[in-house]
Design a protein around this motif. Structure first.
Motif, PDB file in Angstrom:
ATOM      1  N   ASP A   1     -28.071  -0.856 -28.278  1.00  0.00           N
ATOM      2  CA  ASP A   1     -27.936  -1.217 -29.689  1.00  0.00           C
ATOM      3  C   ASP A   1     -27.266  -2.587 -29.773  1.00  0.00           C
ATOM      4  O   ASP A   1     -26.052  -2.707 -29.581  1.00  0.00           O
ATOM      5  CB  ASP A   1     -27.099  -0.158 -30.413  1.00  0.00           C
ATOM      6  N   LYS A   2     -28.029  -3.616 -30.066  1.00  0.00           N
ATOM      7  CA  LYS A   2     -27.503  -4.978 -30.069  1.00  0.00           C
ATOM      8  C   LYS A   2     -26.400  -5.174 -31.105  1.00  0.00           C
ATOM      9  O   LYS A   2     -25.528  -6.027 -30.940  1.00  0.00           O
ATOM     10  CB  LYS A   2     -28.632  -5.978 -30.309  1.00  0.00           C
ATOM     11  N   ALA A   3     -26.430  -4.382 -32.163  1.00  0.00           N
ATOM     12  CA  ALA A   3     -25.430  -4.533 -33.220  1.00  0.00           C
ATOM     13  C   ALA A   3     -24.029  -4.175 -32.743  1.00  0.00           C
ATOM     14  O   ALA A   3     -23.044  -4.553 -33.380  1.00  0.00           O
ATOM     15  CB  ALA A   3     -25.803  -3.669 -34.424  1.00  0.00           C
ATOM     16  N   THR A   4     -23.934  -3.439 -31.620  1.00  0.00           N
ATOM     17  CA  THR A   4     -22.619  -3.025 -31.115  1.00  0.00           C
ATOM     18  C   THR A   4     -22.246  -3.731 -29.817  1.00  0.00           C
ATOM     19  O   THR A   4     -21.305  -3.326 -29.133  1.00  0.00           O
ATOM     20  CB  THR A   4     -22.581  -1.507 -30.892  1.00  0.00           C
ATOM     21  N   PHE A   5     -22.954  -4.789 -29.462  1.00  0.00           N
ATOM     22  CA  PHE A   5     -22.650  -5.500 -28.219  1.00  0.00           C
ATOM     23  C   PHE A   5     -21.229  -6.055 -28.232  1.00  0.00           C
ATOM     24  O   PHE A   5     -20.515  -5.980 -27.239  1.00  0.00           O
ATOM     25  CB  PHE A   5     -23.633  -6.644 -27.999  1.00  0.00           C
ATOM     26  N   TYR A   6     -20.838  -6.672 -29.352  1.00  0.00           N
ATOM     27  CA  TYR A   6     -19.585  -7.425 -29.388  1.00  0.00           C
ATOM     28  C   TYR A   6     -18.625  -6.818 -30.409  1.00  0.00           C
ATOM     29  O   TYR A   6     -18.917  -6.753 -31.596  1.00  0.00           O
ATOM     30  CB  TYR A   6     -19.860  -8.890 -29.738  1.00  0.00           C
ATOM     31  N   GLY A   7     -17.485  -6.371 -29.937  1.00  0.00           N
ATOM     32  CA  GLY A   7     -16.479  -5.806 -30.831  1.00  0.00           C
ATOM     33  C   GLY A   7     -16.772  -4.368 -31.199  1.00  0.00           C
ATOM     34  O   GLY A   7     -17.844  -3.827 -30.926  1.00  0.00           O
ATOM     35  N   GLY A   8     -15.777  -3.730 -31.817  1.00  0.00           N
ATOM     36  CA  GLY A   8     -15.943  -2.349 -32.251  1.00  0.00           C
ATOM     37  C   GLY A   8     -15.184  -1.394 -31.360  1.00  0.00           C
ATOM     38  O   GLY A   8     -14.261  -1.765 -30.631  1.00  0.00           O
ATOM     39  N   GLY A   9     -15.624  -0.130 -31.399  1.00  0.00           N
ATOM     40  CA  GLY A   9     -14.961   0.921 -30.647  1.00  0.00           C
ATOM     41  C   GLY A   9     -15.920   1.614 -29.708  1.00  0.00           C
ATOM     42  O   GLY A   9     -16.694   0.969 -28.999  1.00  0.00           O
ATOM     43  N   ALA A  10     -15.894   2.954 -29.732  1.00  0.00           N
ATOM     44  CA  ALA A  10     -16.691   3.734 -28.802  1.00  0.00           C
ATOM     45  C   ALA A  10     -18.192   3.653 -29.088  1.00  0.00           C
ATOM     46  O   ALA A  10     -19.011   3.749 -28.164  1.00  0.00           O
ATOM     47  CB  ALA A  10     -16.240   5.195 -28.839  1.00  0.00           C
ATOM     48  N   GLU A  11     -18.551   3.470 -30.347  1.00  0.00           N
ATOM     49  CA  GLU A  11     -19.976   3.428 -30.694  1.00  0.00           C
ATOM     50  C   GLU A  11     -20.661   2.273 -29.979  1.00  0.00           C
ATOM     51  O   GLU A  11     -20.228   1.129 -30.047  1.00  0.00           O
ATOM     52  CB  GLU A  11     -20.150   3.283 -32.204  1.00  0.00           C
TER      53      GLU A  11
END
Length: 369
Positions: A348-358
Motif C-alpha cells: 500500500d503506497k499510501a502507508t510507505f512513509y510515516g504512520g503506525g502499524a497499518e
C-alpha cells in the motif's frame, strides 16, 4: 549453480540464504529514536539472509528526512538494541546503513535551523520529507553550504564512531556505508555535485577521497568483514550525476578491494526505476571484474526491481546476493513465498512513509497449511 536459498559467506557474516532485505526508509522513528514497532517490523522479516536497516543518520547534521532513525544518541542506541535483539531472537542477521544525507535536507531538520552541507553550494533538484500537521509532506531541499576542508576529518570520525556504536553498543552484526543515491559520499564522488578545487575535488582520486577515508576509518574500527558499502554509478536519484562514471567507479572499487569488505551493494540502473539506461550506459560486468582483479573478495550484491526469475539469472551471471526492496514491505515472509512460488501481497503506497502499524507490521503471512 547457486540458488537463492543457499547459504553464503559475506565477510564475517554467514548468511542463511542469498536474499537480502534492502534498506527502506519508512519514517516511523519520531525524534530519530527506533521504536518497539520497528523491532517487530524487522523481526517479522528475519528469514532474509541479511536485513539492511533503513538509512540511519550518523549525526544530527546527517539527517535529511523527518522521523528517520539516528545512531548518535543514547536513546537511539537503546532503541536499536531492541531491534537487533528481536532479529537475533528469530535467528536473523542485521546490519545498519550509515547515512549522511549532505545537501538532501532541509533547514528545519538541521541543528539550529542551519543550512545543509555539501561538497559545493549547489542545491539538489529533489525533495525531502517533513511532517506538517502530522502528515508526511514532500518539500524542496534547502540551499546547502560548501563544507570547509577542515570539517571533513570530523565527518570521517563521525562515521567511525557510528560504526562502533552500531556494533559494540546497539548489537548490529555489521554496517553498510551509504555511498549511493546522491547523498553526501556520492555527492563528493560525482562531478555534477562536486565542483571543489581543493584535495577533495577535481580528479577522480580527489573526489573519491572522502568516501575512502570514511570506509578505511570504519574498517579500522570494526573490521572489513563486518563492513559493506552501497554504490549507485548511474542513478539520477536526488540529482546525482557524473559525466564519466565508468572510470570513476572502477577506481573506487579497486581501492575498496584492498579493504577486505564483507560485500559491495550495487544499485543497477536507476534507483526504483529501470535497470537498463541507454542514456547513461554503464558496464557492470567490467566493474565487478575490476574489483575482483584488484583482489576484492567481498560478496557482490545487486539491487533494483528484481523478482525471483531475474534474481536467479543475476546469480547465474555472477552475483552472490540479491537485495529485494518493496516486496519485503508487503511480504514479511518473502523468503518462504519465493521458495514456494506463492503469490505476493501488493504494498500500500499510501502507508510507505510515516504512520503506525497499518501498512507496516500488519501484512498477512502464508498459513502453515
Amino acid at each position: 549453480m547457486s540458488s537463492l536459498f543457499d547459504t553464503v559467506q559475506a565477510g564475517d557474516l554467514l548468511l542463511a540464504n542469498r536474499i537480502v532485505m534492502a534498506p527502506l526508509t519508512r519514517n516511523r522513528a519520531p525524534d530519530a529514536i527506533p521504536t518497539p514497532l520497528m523491532a517487530e517490523y524487522y523481526a517479522q522479516r528475519a528469514t532474509a539472509g541479511l536485513l539492511i536497516t533503513e538509512a540511519t543518520a550518523i549525526s544530527h547534521q546527517g539527517q535529511g528526512y523527518a522521523d528517520v532513525p539516528g545512531l548518535y544518541g543514547t536513546e537511539q542506541l537503546d532503541g536499536w538494541k531492541h531491534v537487533t535483539q528481536a532479529v537475533h531472537d528469530e535467528g536473523g542477521k542485521i546490519v545498519v546503513q550509515l547515512w549522511h544525507v549532505g545537501r538532501v535536507s532541509h533547514c528545519e531538520l538541521q541543528p539550529d535551523g542551519g543550512q545543509p552541507v555539501a561538497p559545493s553550494a549547489i542545491t539538489a533538484k529533489t525533495k525531502t520529507v517533513l511532517i506538517r500537521d502530522g502528515v508526511p509532506t514532500f518539500v524542496a531541499t534547502s540551499e546547502p553550504r560548501a563544507l570547509d576542508a577542515g570539517e571533513l576529518p570530523e565527518i570521517v570520525h563521525t562515521y567511525r564512531a557510528a560504526a562502533l556504536n552500531a556494533v559494540d553498543t546497539a548489537g548490529f552484526d555489521g554496517v553498510e556505508i551509504h555511498g549511493a543515491n546522491g547523498y553526501l559520499l556520492d555527492q563528493f564522488l560525482k562531478n555534477g555535485s562536486n565542483q571543489r578545487t581543493d584535495d577533495y575535488g577535481g580528479p577522480i582520486r580527489n573526489r573519491a577521497r572522502l568516501m575512502l577515508e570514511a570506509t578505511r576509518a570504519i574498517v579500522d574500527a570494526i573490521g572489513g568483514g563486518r563492513t559493506g558499502i552501497r554504490l549507485s554509478p548511474v542513478t539520477p536519484a536526488n540529482d546525482a550525476f557524473d559525466s564519466d562514471p565508468q572510470p570513476l567507479f572502477e577506481y573506487v572499487v579497486k581501492q575498496l578491494a584492498k579493504l577486505n569488505l564483507a560485500y559491495v551493494h550495487l544499485i543497477v540502473g536507476a534507483t526504483g526505476g529501470p535497470r537498463e539506461m541507454p542514456e547513461r550506459p554503464f558496464d557492470y560486468a567490467a566493474l565487478k571484474a575490476a574489483y575482483r582483479a584488484a583482489g576484492g573478495k567481498g560478496a557482490w550484491m545487486v539491487n533494483n526491481g528484481y523478482d525471483k526469475a531475474t534474481a536467479e539469472q543475476a546469480l547465474k551471471d555472477g552475483a552472490d546476493l540479491v537485495a529485494f526492496g518493496k516486496p519485503f514491505i508487503a511480504n514479511p515472509d518473502l523468503v518462504r513465498r519465493l521458495r514456494l512460488d506463492a503469490p505476493l501481497n501488493e504494498p500500500d503506497k499510501a502507508t510507505f512513509y510515516g504512520g503506525g502499524a497499518e501498512g507496516y507490521t500488519d501484512y498477512p503471512v502464508l498459513s502453515n497449511e
